[in-house]
Scaffold this motif. Structure first.
Motif, PDB file in Angstrom:
ATOM      1  N   ASN A 136       0.824  -1.216   0.000  1.00 56.56           N
ATOM      2  CA  ASN A 136       0.000   0.000   0.000  1.00 56.56           C
ATOM      3  C   ASN A 136       0.859   1.269   0.000  1.00 56.56           C
ATOM      4  N   ILE A 137       2.047   1.194   0.605  1.00 53.85           N
ATOM      5  CA  ILE A 137       2.946   2.355   0.592  1.00 53.85           C
ATOM      6  C   ILE A 137       3.554   2.535  -0.785  1.00 53.85           C
ATOM      7  N   ALA A 178       0.039   7.533  -3.784  1.00 51.13           N
ATOM      8  CA  ALA A 178       0.622   8.707  -4.427  1.00 51.13           C
ATOM      9  C   ALA A 178       1.237   9.663  -3.415  1.00 51.13           C
ATOM     10  N   GLY A 179       0.660   9.751  -2.230  1.00 50.92           N
ATOM     11  CA  GLY A 179       1.153  10.703  -1.238  1.00 50.92           C
ATOM     12  C   GLY A 179       0.472  12.054  -1.380  1.00 50.92           C
ATOM     13  N   TYR A 180       0.490  12.810  -0.299  1.00 55.20           N
ATOM     14  CA  TYR A 180      -0.167  14.121  -0.266  1.00 55.20           C
ATOM     15  C   TYR A 180       0.778  15.191  -0.800  1.00 55.20           C
ATOM     16  N   VAL A 181       0.240  16.136  -1.562  1.00 49.94           N
ATOM     17  CA  VAL A 181       1.042  17.231  -2.106  1.00 49.94           C
ATOM     18  C   VAL A 181       0.609  18.531  -1.438  1.00 49.94           C
ATOM     19  N   TYR A 226      -5.845  14.937   2.837  1.00 43.92           N
ATOM     20  CA  TYR A 226      -4.828  14.248   3.627  1.00 43.92           C
ATOM     21  C   TYR A 226      -5.421  13.134   4.491  1.00 43.92           C
ATOM     22  N   TYR A 227      -6.724  13.226   4.803  1.00 46.36           N
ATOM     23  CA  TYR A 227      -7.363  12.123   5.523  1.00 46.36           C
ATOM     24  C   TYR A 227      -7.150  10.810   4.774  1.00 46.36           C
ATOM     25  N   GLY A 228      -7.351  10.865   3.459  1.00 46.13           N
ATOM     26  CA  GLY A 228      -7.209   9.657   2.646  1.00 46.13           C
ATOM     27  C   GLY A 228      -5.787   9.131   2.648  1.00 46.13           C
ATOM     28  N   THR A 229      -4.827  10.052   2.577  1.00 48.95           N
ATOM     29  CA  THR A 229      -3.428   9.635   2.604  1.00 48.95           C
ATOM     30  C   THR A 229      -3.093   8.927   3.911  1.00 48.95           C
TER      31      THR A 229
END
Length: 350
Positions: A7-8, A12-15, A113-116
């Motif tokens: 999953n990591i 995509a990560g937060y921008v 960011y909650y999703g990240t």
């Protein structure tokens, strides 16, 4: 790299918002920072703390800051946890309540960011959309998500949910409702009373916006003592350094200065909204320290580039639900006057 959790590797990560190296050369209205300095008490308190004491570990419980927050908000300190930015609390709430494969939900658009954070934990993410009237759609009458994040006021759109709606939503959830009040100091209502009356409501706050301390990374949560006790098991044992704790307590203690800054931002927000509407922009009524505004041709990319060329930074999102507009932080009156002038120069488009 083959040893990475899947999953990591896949996420995509937060921008975050663009932070230019030469920020001083821009009018910077893209990250909802406060245009005014922190309280003079904060500067004095930090200066007094710098010195020999820095060789010692900070108070692991952040007692001074929690007690000051308790006096201000009317809660016993056992209901309060201090954090390294409200993001730390959001992360630890997911770690405390949502296991791998369990569901975490939030409204889209809001703080992505909650999703990240949920993806990092391996939790499942579910989002619910908004109607044209900004009413959440599709939330089950009885919903078993472990956590539901509700940003109030909504970011990036700026509207607010009524306290009646929030209480009704909490009653439909078997899990925890986290009301993210990052911008509540610029609004007219807060959900703090719901924390007292409903055992599944948590409120989070940040010092980055209304207290002008984005550079200190300070936040807090208010919840039932048993929730706070669980979060204390998870957090870094020295999660706030001595200077941050000192800054938090000093900022909370100077409510006169705080109210003055908030009042100036709200006044400028009202003026800027009216000026945008005069030149044909559609502006969602905002309760934050920003507005979400759409140009007449609904080409947010065009206007973003025009402002960027004039050394004015605002936030443009590529998300199709948001790309027609811009989130513009409220700066000083002079900064907003220059932004209006730039928007007039850029023009309404086709």
């Amino acid at each position: 790299m083959s040893a990475l959790r899947k999953n990591i590797a896949d996420m995509a990560g937060y921008v975050p918002g663009f932070q230019p190296e030469d920020a001083a050369s821009y009018i910077k209205l893209n990250t909802n920072e406060n245009p005014y300095p922190p309280s003079p008490r904060v500067i004095e308190a930090i200066n007094a703390e710098v010195g020999e004491g820095l060789r010692r570990y900070p108070d692991a419980a952040s007692r001074m800051a929690r007690e000051e927050a308790g006096r201000l908000y009317g809660f016993d300190p056992s209901w309060i946890i201090m954090a390294n930015g409200s993001d730390e609390v959001l992360n630890n709430l997911i770690r405390a309540f949502a296991g791998e494969g369990e569901e975490v939900a939030y409204i889209h658009p809001s703080y992505s960011y909650y999703g990240t954070l949920a993806e990092i934990q391996g939790a499942r993410v579910r989002t619910f959309g908004l109607s044209e009237a900004f009413e959440p759609q599709g939330i089950p009458e009885r919903y078993d998500a472990k956590l539901f994040f509700l940003t109030n006021p909504n970011a990036p759109l700026g509207f607010t949910y009524s306290q009646k709606y929030i209480a009704d939503l909490a009653g439909r959830l078997s899990g925890v409702l986290v009301v993210d009040e990052a911008y509540a100091d610029f609004a007219e209502e807060t959900s703090l009373e719901l924390v007292r009356s409903l055992d599944n409501v948590v409120v989070t706050r940040t010092f980055s916006k209304s207290y002008s301390l984005a550079g200190m990374r300070l936040g807090l949560a208010i919840a039932r003592p048993e929730v706070i006790a669980a979060l204390n098991k998870i957090r870094d044992h020295y999660n706030l350094d001595r200077l941050a704790q000192t800054a938090a307590a000093a900022a909370l203690s100077d409510q006169e200065y705080f109210r003055g800054c908030v009042a100036k931002i709200k006044e400028t927000r009202a003026w800027f909204t009216a000026e945008l509407e005069k030149i044909g922009y559609h502006v969602i009524p905002s309760s934050g320290n920003y507005v979400f505004a759409s140009p007449p041709d609904r080409d947010g990319t065009r206007v973003y580039q025009g402002l960027y060329d004039r050394k004015i930074l605002v936030r443009h999102f590529t998300d199709p639900k948001l790309s027609h507009g811009l989130r513009i932080s409220i700066g000083t009156k002079e900064e907003m006057e220059r932004t209006v002038q730039a928007l007039v120069e850029i023009g309404p488009g086709r």
